[in-house]
Scaffold this motif. Structure first.
Motif, PDB file in Angstrom:
ATOM      1  N   ARG A  26      85.301  21.511 -50.578  1.00 27.06           N
ATOM      2  CA  ARG A  26      85.601  21.233 -49.175  1.00 27.06           C
ATOM      3  C   ARG A  26      84.534  21.833 -48.256  1.00 27.06           C
ATOM      4  NH1 ARG A  26      90.890  22.759 -50.945  1.00 27.06           N
ATOM      5  NH2 ARG A  26      92.237  20.942 -51.243  1.00 27.06           N
ATOM      6  N   ALA A  27      84.107  23.050 -48.562  1.00 26.20           N
ATOM      7  CA  ALA A  27      83.072  23.681 -47.747  1.00 26.20           C
ATOM      8  C   ALA A  27      81.757  22.920 -47.856  1.00 26.20           C
ATOM      9  CB  ALA A  27      82.882  25.134 -48.182  1.00 26.20           C
ATOM     10  N   ALA A  28      81.405  22.490 -49.074  1.00 23.01           N
ATOM     11  CA  ALA A  28      80.154  21.752 -49.268  1.00 23.01           C
ATOM     12  C   ALA A  28      80.197  20.403 -48.561  1.00 23.01           C
ATOM     13  CB  ALA A  28      79.895  21.558 -50.764  1.00 23.01           C
ATOM     14  N   LEU A  29      81.326  19.735 -48.611  1.00 19.79           N
ATOM     15  CA  LEU A  29      81.464  18.444 -47.944  1.00 19.79           C
ATOM     16  C   LEU A  29      81.361  18.588 -46.435  1.00 19.79           C
ATOM     17  CD1 LEU A  29      84.338  16.940 -50.097  1.00 19.79           C
ATOM     18  CD2 LEU A  29      82.001  16.083 -49.982  1.00 19.79           C
ATOM     19  N   ALA A  30      82.005  19.621 -45.899  1.00 19.66           N
ATOM     20  CA  ALA A  30      81.932  19.841 -44.454  1.00 19.66           C
ATOM     21  C   ALA A  30      80.500  20.148 -44.027  1.00 19.66           C
ATOM     22  CB  ALA A  30      82.862  20.988 -44.058  1.00 19.66           C
ATOM     23  N   GLU A  31      79.802  20.945 -44.816  1.00 14.69           N
ATOM     24  CA  GLU A  31      78.415  21.284 -44.497  1.00 14.69           C
ATOM     25  C   GLU A  31      77.525  20.044 -44.559  1.00 14.69           C
ATOM     26  OE1 GLU A  31      74.792  24.128 -46.202  1.00 14.69           O
ATOM     27  OE2 GLU A  31      76.801  24.226 -47.077  1.00 14.69           O
ATOM     28  N   ARG A  32      77.731  19.236 -45.577  1.00 11.70           N
ATOM     29  CA  ARG A  32      76.914  18.025 -45.734  1.00 11.70           C
ATOM     30  C   ARG A  32      77.212  17.019 -44.630  1.00 11.70           C
ATOM     31  NH1 ARG A  32      72.115  16.208 -47.147  1.00 11.70           N
ATOM     32  NH2 ARG A  32      72.182  14.087 -48.004  1.00 11.70           N
ATOM     33  N   ALA A  33      78.481  16.869 -44.271  1.00 11.25           N
ATOM     34  CA  ALA A  33      78.839  15.960 -43.181  1.00 11.25           C
ATOM     35  C   ALA A  33      78.198  16.406 -41.873  1.00 11.25           C
ATOM     36  CB  ALA A  33      80.360  15.884 -43.040  1.00 11.25           C
ATOM     37  N   GLY A  34      78.189  17.717 -41.630  1.00 11.00           N
ATOM     38  CA  GLY A  34      77.566  18.226 -40.419  1.00 11.00           C
ATOM     39  C   GLY A  34      76.069  17.989 -40.394  1.00 11.00           C
ATOM     40  N   ALA A  35      75.427  18.117 -41.563  1.00  9.87           N
ATOM     41  CA  ALA A  35      73.978  17.955 -41.645  1.00  9.87           C
ATOM     42  C   ALA A  35      73.557  16.499 -41.503  1.00  9.87           C
ATOM     43  CB  ALA A  35      73.466  18.515 -42.965  1.00  9.87           C
ATOM     44  N   THR A  36      74.401  15.571 -41.993  1.00  4.63           N
ATOM     45  CA  THR A  36      74.027  14.150 -41.980  1.00  4.63           C
ATOM     46  C   THR A  36      74.610  13.379 -40.804  1.00  4.63           C
ATOM     47  OG1 THR A  36      75.937  13.530 -43.346  1.00  4.63           O
ATOM     48  CG2 THR A  36      73.900  14.152 -44.496  1.00  4.63           C
ATOM     49  N   GLY A  37      75.651  13.940 -40.188  1.00  6.70           N
ATOM     50  CA  GLY A  37      76.339  13.201 -39.138  1.00  6.70           C
ATOM     51  C   GLY A  37      77.221  12.088 -39.671  1.00  6.70           C
ATOM     52  N   ARG A  38      77.449  12.092 -40.998  1.00  3.97           N
ATOM     53  CA  ARG A  38      78.297  11.064 -41.622  1.00  3.97           C
ATOM     54  C   ARG A  38      79.550  11.714 -42.198  1.00  3.97           C
ATOM     55  NH1 ARG A  38      76.348   9.578 -46.084  1.00  3.97           N
ATOM     56  NH2 ARG A  38      74.454  10.828 -46.184  1.00  3.97           N
ATOM     57  N   GLU A  39      80.706  11.231 -41.791  1.00  4.32           N
ATOM     58  CA  GLU A  39      81.950  11.749 -42.355  1.00  4.32           C
ATOM     59  C   GLU A  39      82.245  11.138 -43.721  1.00  4.32           C
ATOM     60  OE1 GLU A  39      85.236  11.430 -39.734  1.00  4.32           O
ATOM     61  OE2 GLU A  39      84.350  12.715 -38.176  1.00  4.32           O
ATOM     62  N   ARG A  40      81.781   9.918 -43.934  1.00  5.39           N
ATOM     63  CA  ARG A  40      81.980   9.228 -45.219  1.00  5.39           C
ATOM     64  C   ARG A  40      80.734   9.456 -46.076  1.00  5.39           C
ATOM     65  NH1 ARG A  40      85.045   5.143 -47.585  1.00  5.39           N
ATOM     66  NH2 ARG A  40      83.937   3.658 -48.919  1.00  5.39           N
ATOM     67  N   LEU A  41      80.872  10.285 -47.091  1.00  6.72           N
ATOM     68  CA  LEU A  41      79.757  10.633 -47.938  1.00  6.72           C
ATOM     69  C   LEU A  41      79.805   9.862 -49.251  1.00  6.72           C
ATOM     70  CD1 LEU A  41      79.842  14.508 -47.409  1.00  6.72           C
ATOM     71  CD2 LEU A  41      78.344  12.847 -46.266  1.00  6.72           C
ATOM     72  N   ASP A  42      78.646   9.728 -49.882  1.00  9.53           N
ATOM     73  CA  ASP A  42      78.540   9.039 -51.172  1.00  9.53           C
ATOM     74  C   ASP A  42      78.609  10.080 -52.282  1.00  9.53           C
ATOM     75  OD1 ASP A  42      78.118   6.352 -50.175  1.00  9.53           O
ATOM     76  OD2 ASP A  42      76.156   7.075 -49.488  1.00  9.53           O
ATOM     77  N   ILE A  43      79.616   9.949 -53.147  1.00 11.37           N
ATOM     78  CA  ILE A  43      79.891  10.947 -54.175  1.00 11.37           C
ATOM     79  C   ILE A  43      79.883  10.286 -55.550  1.00 11.37           C
ATOM     80  CG2 ILE A  43      81.576  12.612 -55.043  1.00 11.37           C
ATOM     81  CD1 ILE A  43      82.600  12.892 -52.169  1.00 11.37           C
ATOM     82  N   LEU A  44      79.225  10.933 -56.489  1.00 10.33           N
ATOM     83  CA  LEU A  44      79.237  10.505 -57.882  1.00 10.33           C
ATOM     84  C   LEU A  44      79.945  11.561 -58.707  1.00 10.33           C
ATOM     85  CD1 LEU A  44      78.307   8.952 -60.449  1.00 10.33           C
ATOM     86  CD2 LEU A  44      76.181  10.269 -60.320  1.00 10.33           C
ATOM     87  N   ASP A  45      80.885  11.135 -59.525  1.00  9.78           N
ATOM     88  CA  ASP A  45      81.560  12.032 -60.467  1.00  9.78           C
ATOM     89  C   ASP A  45      81.110  11.634 -61.867  1.00  9.78           C
ATOM     90  OD1 ASP A  45      83.165  13.693 -61.911  1.00  9.78           O
ATOM     91  OD2 ASP A  45      85.032  13.157 -60.899  1.00  9.78           O
ATOM     92  N   ALA A  46      80.140  12.388 -62.409  1.00  6.01           N
ATOM     93  CA  ALA A  46      79.612  12.099 -63.746  1.00  6.01           C
ATOM     94  C   ALA A  46      80.585  12.629 -64.788  1.00  6.01           C
ATOM     95  CB  ALA A  46      78.241  12.740 -63.922  1.00  6.01           C
ATOM     96  N   GLY A  47      81.070  11.745 -65.651  1.00  9.57           N
ATOM     97  CA  GLY A  47      82.075  12.148 -66.625  1.00  9.57           C
ATOM     98  C   GLY A  47      83.419  12.402 -65.992  1.00  9.57           C
ATOM     99  N   GLY A  48      83.713  11.672 -64.932  1.00 10.95           N
ATOM    100  CA  GLY A  48      84.912  11.927 -64.128  1.00 10.95           C
ATOM    101  C   GLY A  48      86.219  11.470 -64.723  1.00 10.95           C
ATOM    102  N   GLY A  49      86.183  10.830 -65.872  1.00  2.73           N
ATOM    103  CA  GLY A  49      87.409  10.475 -66.581  1.00  2.73           C
ATOM    104  C   GLY A  49      88.376   9.650 -65.761  1.00  2.73           C
ATOM    105  N   THR A  50      89.630  10.088 -65.721  1.00  2.41           N
ATOM    106  CA  THR A  50      90.688   9.316 -65.059  1.00  2.41           C
ATOM    107  C   THR A  50      90.799   9.597 -63.561  1.00  2.41           C
ATOM    108  OG1 THR A  50      92.352  10.982 -65.627  1.00  2.41           O
ATOM    109  CG2 THR A  50      92.023   9.189 -67.198  1.00  2.41           C
ATOM    110  N   GLY A  51      89.860  10.386 -63.013  1.00  2.00           N
ATOM    111  CA  GLY A  51      89.811  10.522 -61.561  1.00  2.00           C
ATOM    112  C   GLY A  51      90.533  11.698 -60.966  1.00  2.00           C
ATOM    113  N   GLY A  52      90.683  12.785 -61.732  1.00  2.00           N
ATOM    114  CA  GLY A  52      91.361  13.961 -61.201  1.00  2.00           C
ATOM    115  C   GLY A  52      90.712  14.509 -59.945  1.00  2.00           C
TER     116      GLY A  52
END
Length: 253
Positions: A26-52
């Motif tokens: 949550r902290a990393a997402l908030a920091e990244r959103a602030g730096a980019t000005g985008r609330e909707r970020l692009d996220i990759l879950d490598a080996g993310g399985g069933t989506g936990g």
């Protein structure tokens, strides 16, 4: 009254086991959103399985892609996303294939949770992730800790196996160990640095949750919340984090 199985489940529920990781995300997402000005970020879950992790991230409004080698896991991901009413893109593939599956510089955050233990080339997997991240992007690495494995094997009475974990270069307790390798915090930091990341501090995950008998939560209102608070307080403790079942490190591109 809960059964012993139910209380054990409460002690090791996803909320308890992943609270420390979610705090950091949550902290990393908030920091990244602030730096980019985008609330909707692009996220990759490598080996993310069933989506936990992927489905809750999509529920937060992010665009999430899961790459996983198992078609059954991806089918489970599709069902979980549908039940949550969100869209998550699923792609079948291995961590080694990331460069071929996704465009360079297409992600703000990459999750690499319980992956480095199993891939053939951990350094190569991290290098592939680095190529997918935008400048300033973040990788979240979660990996098994050999010290915790030694503790758990000893508590099960397997003392020779516990000793072997401490001397084996890969942190394994024997030929029957299902985990190919485990990592100390220093080892994770070195791998991340070699791939071009600036690693943050390692935090302990499941320091107490895997040791607490389930019966201690039986009939105790708020016990799970108290255990989560304890995990959060201990995550950065310079001694306790080193006995955690898993270690969590964020790396910045």
């Amino acid at each position: 009254m809960r059964t012993e199985g139910a209380t054990r489940q409460a002690a090791t529920s996803p909320a308890v086991r992943t609270a420390v990781v979610w705090d950091a995300l949550r902290a990393a997402l908030a920091e990244r959103a602030g730096a980019t000005g985008r609330e909707r970020l692009d996220i990759l879950d490598a080996g993310g399985g069933t989506g936990g992790f992927a489905v809750p991230l999509a529920e937060l409004g992010h665009a999430v892609t899961v790459v996983d080698p198992s078609p059954d896991s991806l089918a489970g991901l599709e069902r979980r996303a549908a039940e949550a009413g969100v869209a998550v893109r699923g792609i079948q593939g291995d961590a080694a294939d990331l460069r071929d599956l996704l465009a360079p510089g297409s992600a703000d955050l990459v999750l690499c949770h319980s992956v480095l233990e199993y891939v053939e080339d951990p350094a190569g997997a991290l290098a592939a992730v680095a190529g997918l991240l935008r400048d300033g992007g973040v990788i979240s690495v979660l990996a098994a800790n050999p010290v915790a494995t030694a503790i758990h094997r000893s508590l099960s009475g397997h003392f020779d196996e516990a000793r072997q974990v401490l001397t084996d270069p890969s942190g394994r307790w024997g030929d029957q160990d299902p985990t190919p390798r485990r990592f100390s915090g220093d080892a994770l930091a070195a791998l991340l640095a070699a791939a071009g990341f600036t690693p943050g501090e390692a935090r302990g995950v499941r320091i107490f949750a895997d040791l607490v008998p389930g019966r201690l939560l039986d009939g105790e209102p708020g016990a799970a919340r108290a255990l989560i608070a304890l995990e959060q307080a201990a995550a950065a403790h310079p001694v306790l984090r080193d006995i955690a079942t898993q270690l969590h490190v964020l790396g910045h591109r």
